[in-house]
Write a protein that holds these residues in place. Structure first.
Motif, PDB file in Angstrom:
ATOM      1  N   PRO A  45       0.821  -1.220   0.000  1.00 29.91           N
ATOM      2  CA  PRO A  45       0.000   0.000   0.000  1.00 29.91           C
ATOM      3  C   PRO A  45       0.855   1.272   0.000  1.00 29.91           C
ATOM      4  O   PRO A  45       0.482   2.286  -0.600  1.00 29.91           O
ATOM      5  CB  PRO A  45      -0.828  -0.085   1.285  1.00 29.91           C
ATOM      6  N   ALA A  46       2.016   1.210   0.658  1.00 24.58           N
ATOM      7  CA  ALA A  46       2.894   2.378   0.697  1.00 24.58           C
ATOM      8  C   ALA A  46       3.448   2.695  -0.691  1.00 24.58           C
ATOM      9  O   ALA A  46       3.695   3.856  -1.018  1.00 24.58           O
ATOM     10  CB  ALA A  46       4.029   2.155   1.691  1.00 24.58           C
ATOM     11  N   LEU A  47       3.653   1.669  -1.508  1.00 23.84           N
ATOM     12  CA  LEU A  47       4.099   1.879  -2.887  1.00 23.84           C
ATOM     13  C   LEU A  47       2.939   2.304  -3.789  1.00 23.84           C
ATOM     14  O   LEU A  47       3.101   3.122  -4.694  1.00 23.84           O
ATOM     15  CB  LEU A  47       4.730   0.599  -3.446  1.00 23.84           C
ATOM     16  N   ASP A  48       1.786   1.736  -3.550  1.00 30.06           N
ATOM     17  CA  ASP A  48       0.615   2.006  -4.388  1.00 30.06           C
ATOM     18  C   ASP A  48       0.053   3.412  -4.181  1.00 30.06           C
ATOM     19  O   ASP A  48      -0.421   4.044  -5.131  1.00 30.06           O
ATOM     20  CB  ASP A  48      -0.469   0.968  -4.108  1.00 30.06           C
ATOM     21  N   ALA A  49       0.111   3.903  -2.971  1.00 23.83           N
ATOM     22  CA  ALA A  49      -0.503   5.201  -2.649  1.00 23.83           C
ATOM     23  C   ALA A  49       0.084   6.362  -3.458  1.00 23.83           C
ATOM     24  O   ALA A  49      -0.686   7.142  -4.046  1.00 23.83           O
ATOM     25  CB  ALA A  49      -0.407   5.468  -1.152  1.00 23.83           C
ATOM     26  N   PRO A  50       1.413   6.524  -3.540  1.00 24.77           N
ATOM     27  CA  PRO A  50       1.932   7.642  -4.353  1.00 24.77           C
ATOM     28  C   PRO A  50       1.588   7.491  -5.835  1.00 24.77           C
ATOM     29  O   PRO A  50       1.301   8.486  -6.503  1.00 24.77           O
ATOM     30  CB  PRO A  50       3.447   7.591  -4.147  1.00 24.77           C
ATOM     31  N   VAL A  51       1.592   6.260  -6.328  1.00 25.83           N
ATOM     32  CA  VAL A  51       1.229   6.041  -7.732  1.00 25.83           C
ATOM     33  C   VAL A  51      -0.200   6.508  -7.978  1.00 25.83           C
ATOM     34  O   VAL A  51      -0.486   7.196  -8.969  1.00 25.83           O
ATOM     35  CB  VAL A  51       1.409   4.552  -8.117  1.00 25.83           C
ATOM     36  N   SER A  52      -1.091   6.175  -7.069  1.00 29.51           N
ATOM     37  CA  SER A  52      -2.492   6.598  -7.195  1.00 29.51           C
ATOM     38  C   SER A  52      -2.625   8.112  -7.143  1.00 29.51           C
ATOM     39  O   SER A  52      -3.398   8.705  -7.902  1.00 29.51           O
ATOM     40  CB  SER A  52      -3.334   5.976  -6.083  1.00 29.51           C
ATOM     41  N   ARG A  53      -1.863   8.738  -6.251  1.00 25.14           N
ATOM     42  CA  ARG A  53      -1.916  10.200  -6.136  1.00 25.14           C
ATOM     43  C   ARG A  53      -1.385  10.877  -7.393  1.00 25.14           C
ATOM     44  O   ARG A  53      -1.946  11.842  -7.878  1.00 25.14           O
ATOM     45  CB  ARG A  53      -1.134  10.683  -4.913  1.00 25.14           C
TER      46      ARG A  53
END
Length: 78
Positions: A45-53
């Motif tokens: 989730p820590a990797l996915d969150a910036p990508v989503s933002r």
């Protein structure tokens, strides 16, 4: 010109919040990366969150440019 300023203000506020979130998430990734055995449950989730933002920022920019173009086209017609 007020239409542009108003749109820029709204979009700018959203961008500032998104950028703050990205910085926070990247700092969390630094903490996870410093661990000898990073927790995969936390890392994904820590990797996915910036990508989503970043994706949301790109979508926001496309939407803004589209609305700006529509406004320009509308004023050119008149």
């Amino acid at each position: 010109m007020g239409v542009y300023d108003e749109a820029l203000g709204r979009r700018g506020a959203l961008r500032a919040v998104a950028l703050h979130d990205i910085v926070t998430q990247l700092r969390a990734l630094l903490v996870l990366a410093a661990e000898e055995q990073p927790d995969q449950v936390k890392t994904h989730p820590a990797l996915d969150a910036p990508v989503s933002r970043f994706a949301a920022l790109a979508d926001n920019a496309r939407a803004f440019m589209g609305s700006l173009q529509r406004t320009i086209d509308l004023h050119d017609v008149e």
